[in-house]
Design an enzyme around this catalytic site. Structure first.
Site, PDB file in Angstrom:
ATOM      1  N   ASP A 147      -9.065 -19.477  14.655  1.00 42.41           N
ATOM      2  CA  ASP A 147      -9.733 -20.665  13.941  1.00 42.41           C
ATOM      3  C   ASP A 147      -8.526 -21.575  13.203  1.00 42.41           C
ATOM      4  O   ASP A 147      -8.365 -22.770  13.411  1.00 42.41           O
ATOM      5  CB  ASP A 147     -10.818 -20.257  12.845  1.00 42.41           C
ATOM      6  CG  ASP A 147     -11.965 -19.962  13.644  1.00 42.41           C
ATOM      7  OD1 ASP A 147     -12.300 -20.060  14.763  1.00 42.41           O
ATOM      8  OD2 ASP A 147     -12.797 -19.195  12.851  1.00 42.41           O
ATOM      9  N   GLU A 171      -7.396 -25.455   5.126  1.00 45.70           N
ATOM     10  CA  GLU A 171      -8.831 -25.143   5.690  1.00 45.70           C
ATOM     11  C   GLU A 171      -9.835 -24.500   4.660  1.00 45.70           C
ATOM     12  O   GLU A 171      -9.241 -23.384   4.410  1.00 45.70           O
ATOM     13  CB  GLU A 171      -8.595 -24.613   7.124  1.00 45.70           C
ATOM     14  CG  GLU A 171      -9.993 -24.089   7.680  1.00 45.70           C
ATOM     15  CD  GLU A 171     -11.124 -25.124   8.101  1.00 45.70           C
ATOM     16  OE1 GLU A 171     -10.441 -26.315   7.698  1.00 45.70           O
ATOM     17  OE2 GLU A 171     -12.199 -24.702   8.346  1.00 45.70           O
ATOM     18  N   ASP A 203      -5.381 -20.113   8.283  1.00 43.02           N
ATOM     19  CA  ASP A 203      -5.268 -18.647   8.515  1.00 43.02           C
ATOM     20  C   ASP A 203      -4.679 -18.538   9.893  1.00 43.02           C
ATOM     21  O   ASP A 203      -4.282 -19.259  10.658  1.00 43.02           O
ATOM     22  CB  ASP A 203      -6.996 -18.057   9.019  1.00 43.02           C
ATOM     23  CG  ASP A 203      -7.711 -18.383   7.334  1.00 43.02           C
ATOM     24  OD1 ASP A 203      -6.902 -18.576   6.578  1.00 43.02           O
ATOM     25  OD2 ASP A 203      -8.843 -18.388   7.613  1.00 43.02           O
ATOM     26  N   ASP A 221      -5.282 -16.913  12.480  1.00 39.35           N
ATOM     27  CA  ASP A 221      -6.074 -16.352  13.388  1.00 39.35           C
ATOM     28  C   ASP A 221      -6.622 -17.484  14.356  1.00 39.35           C
ATOM     29  O   ASP A 221      -6.032 -18.710  14.316  1.00 39.35           O
ATOM     30  CB  ASP A 221      -7.417 -15.808  12.902  1.00 39.35           C
ATOM     31  CG  ASP A 221      -8.080 -16.693  12.010  1.00 39.35           C
ATOM     32  OD1 ASP A 221      -7.723 -17.706  12.137  1.00 39.35           O
ATOM     33  OD2 ASP A 221      -9.229 -16.406  11.523  1.00 39.35           O
TER      34      ASP A 221
END
Ligand code: 1YM
Length: 645
Positions: free
Chosen positions: A510, A433, A506, A508
């Site tokens: 998102d 991403e 990531d 996290d």
């Protein structure tokens, strides 16, 4: 554990027992699949399955599972109690035989469906072998019989009477061996899901789950569904907040010889299909003859109906299986005396006699149902027709894009940084991403066999998409093109260009979202890719701990603390700790070394169950209905905070 020394009479059998059970301890994977969380929970299922067998035999209607402090668990039932009489050849109690001799399964006596669970009563000794402590209590209506085992099945005393009772039943307490399992803490929700499924499959049997751990929050669930499969379908729809096309699930039951078949089905207004099948209460992940029989009949009945009432005109094409299953939730459960399981994961029912039975039953009963409920018939039929048109549109869109060669493997997407190697046995595609992380990945990879595809553009909400929307989506098309194997019905894994497809996002919210979307996409539109084990998730480190030239990467907070202690200098100089907020914060060398290099990295292979879970999360979190979303977030509060939602 035991004060008194081994009684001489048990010396001989004790040694044999331990030798037998040692085989289980040496190769636990052969008996319970894995020593990870799944294998750990499997221990509970094995014991519960023995209680369910007793319920199926008609002697037990209550099964209780209690989680105790110190990672012990107690399973109890109100059945006849495991036989405690002296076993004719072993010379010890039959219950002791069941819990100490491998393959003592096969149950005692005969009759009934000896059916649940994978190991057919073999499970008892396997659980004992993999426990540091196990207690067996049998109530036979007169006496309480008791025996304890330790360290994988050793015992000092035979089964003996410790009191009187008028009750009947079996209670098993065990504590899994922490030297065998990666982790010994049971997850309440994992057990709840399984017990609920069994409660649906065994209508009228009450399943109680209680958390008695210090930090268990006093949770308790008491599950009993008189409605059986009907309740199962209603539960699934309610949880998803689905809008149903007809108020009541359609249910059929039938029996021929010793095969029993039960089916419940209901349509909703989504584009998703959920057909779950079970044989002897075991989920048949890969389907099999019962599922095939059901699907064949469903397609045939709707086409016959359409032709008979002239809704399908002469020139019209037949509805396909996918058309008539769009928006369908169905549960198929068969029970038979001897199940044959085949397929890669032994998750496919092989008994050939089952298919014609189910096919005949569904054909007859569904035909009658549609005749008696013309409004339902019409609503479902219209939906199937729409699905057929959408599929036709998808086919056109596909041909169109093919002509434009966007999905043609000759023209790879512009952003793809391909590898030089062509052999899919060794090639890997990283789906990354963001452009900046994509840049680092490109530099940090081994370009001989690692390809990078950065994702950009707006991600399609696959939950609400039919196949025709996927073609032409600027984020998904490059993925499909790069993989080269097509999607939907056209998928052909022999054309797959990369053996490993690794989603790198990531650590996290998102990132979790991207992973969920990608997994759902693969699950919905490229399921064989998941089934054949080609899909992985990369695990980027969360922290870099360094002092001078010494560097460690930590993937958990515990690891971070450990490395901080290790790298603290003699004079108490603390190491530097950097938290990586995203992949983009790592330089190419770091990203390559920690997350991509097979020598150091950890990647997680995604199985169908994981992908299905992603699918469910997405359905609940992204669907239109607010109430189930709120409930889901509440019920999964822990998970949600992990995600920082
Ligand atoms: C909490 C676990 O194991 N209940 C249970 C087990 C058995 C019987 C009844 C039983 C079966 C039969 C006759 C029979 C048995 N288990 C095993 C083995 N609950 C639990 N309740 N009488 C009683 O099948 O004919 C053998 S019998 F092998 F699985 F341990």
């Amino acid at each position: 554990m035991q004060e008194n020394r081994t009684a001489p009479a048990y010396d001989e059998s004790q040694i044999q027992v331990l030798e037998g059970l040692e085989a289980v301890r040496k190769r636990p994977g052969m008996y319970i699949g894995t020593t990870g969380p799944r294998g750990l929970h499997h221990l509970v299922y094995e014991i519960v399955d023995n209680a369910i067998d007793e319920a199926l035999a008609g002697y037990c209607d209550r099964i209780t599972v209690e989680l105790l402090p110190d990672d012990a668990v107690v399973v109890s039932d109100n059945g006849r109690g495991i036989p405690v009489g002296i076993h004719p050849t072993e010379g010890i109690s039959a219950a002791t035989v069941a819990y100490t001799i491998l393959h003592a399964g096969g149950k005692f006596g005969g009759g009934g469906y000896k059916v649940s669970g994978g190991l057919h009563g073999v499970g008892a000794s396997v659980v004992n072998a993999l426990s540091t402590y196990l207690e067996l209590t049998v109530r036979d209506g007169e006496h309480i019989h008791f025996q304890k085992f330790h360290d994988g099945g050793a015992y000092e005393e035979p089964m003996r009477v410790i009191g009187d009772t008028t009750e009947r039943g079996t209670t098993v307490l065990f504590r899994p061996d922490g030297s065998i399992f990666e982790e010994t803490r049971f997850d309440y929700d994992t057990l709840l899901t399984r017990l609920r499924e069994q409660a649906f499959l065994n209508a009228g049997v009450r399943f109680i789950l209680v958390d008695r751990r210090e930090d268990g929050g006093g949770r308790k669930d008491d599950l009993c569904y008189e409605g059986g499969l009907r309740s199962f379908v209603e539960f699934i729809h309610e949880r998803k907040g689905a809008a149903v096309l007809h108020p009541e699930p359609i249910c059929f039951s039938g029996q021929e010889g010793d095969i029993i078949a039960d089916i419940a089905m209901q349509y909703n207004d989504s584009y998703n299909e959920l057909v779950l099948s079970f044989a002897n209460n075991i989920h048949t992940q890969e389907g099999g003859t019962h599922e095939t029989g059901f699907k064949n009949a469903l397609t045939r009945v709707f086409n016959d109906y359409g032709r008979r009432f002239n809704i399908l005109k002469e020139k019209d094409k037949n509805l396909s299986g996918d058309d008539v299953r769009e928006g369908l939730t169905a549960i198929i459960s068969v029970k038979l005396t001897e199940c044959e399981f085949e397929g890669q994961t032994k998750g496919k029912l092989g008994n050939t006699e089952v298919r014609p039975l189910v096919e005949k039953m569904v054909t007859e009963k569904l035909t009658n149902y549609l005749e008696e409920n013309p409004a339902v018939a019409r609503a479902v039929f219209d939906k199937a027709l729409q699905a057929q048109r959408a599929r036709e549109a998808a086919r056109k869109a596909r041909e169109e894009t093919r002509r434009k060669s966007a999905l043609d493997s000759a023209t790879m997407p512009g952003k793809l940084a391909d590898c030089s190697e062509r052999n899919p046995e060794i090639t890997e595609l990283f789906i990354v991403e963001g452009d900046s992380a994509g840049g680092s990945a490109k530099e940090g990879r081994d370009r001989r066999y690692q390809a990078i595809l950065p994702l950009w553009g707006k991600m399609l909400n696959v939950e609400k998409a039919r196949l025709d929307k996927v073609y032409g989506n600027d984020k998904l098309t490059p993925v499909v093109t790069a993989l080269g194997c097509g999607i939907g019905e056209d998928i052909d894994l022999s054309k797959l260009r990369y053996g490993k497809v690794i989603v790198m996002a990531d650590a996290d919210v998102d990132g979790a979202h991207i992973c969920t979307l990608m997994l759902t996409f693969f699950y919905r539109f490229m399921r064989p890719l998941v089934e054949q084990g080609h899909v992985y998730l990369a695990q980027p480190p969360l922290y870099k701990v360094s002092r001078g030239k010494q560097v460690r990467y930590a993937y958990t907070d515990e690891e971070r603390d450990k490395y901080m202690a290790e790298l603290t200098g003699e004079k108490g100089t603390k190491p530097a700790v950097q938290r990586y907020k995203g992949l983009g914060e790592m330089n190419p060398e770091q990203l390559g070394e920690t997350t991509m290099d097979p020598n150091n990295r950890t990647i997680i292979r995604v199985d169908v169950a994981d992908a299905a879970a992603a699918d469910e999360i997405l359905t609940v979190l992204m669907g239109d209905k607010v109430e189930p979303r709120r409930r889901f977030i509440e019920e999964n509060a822990r998970y949600a905070t992990d995600l920082d939602i």
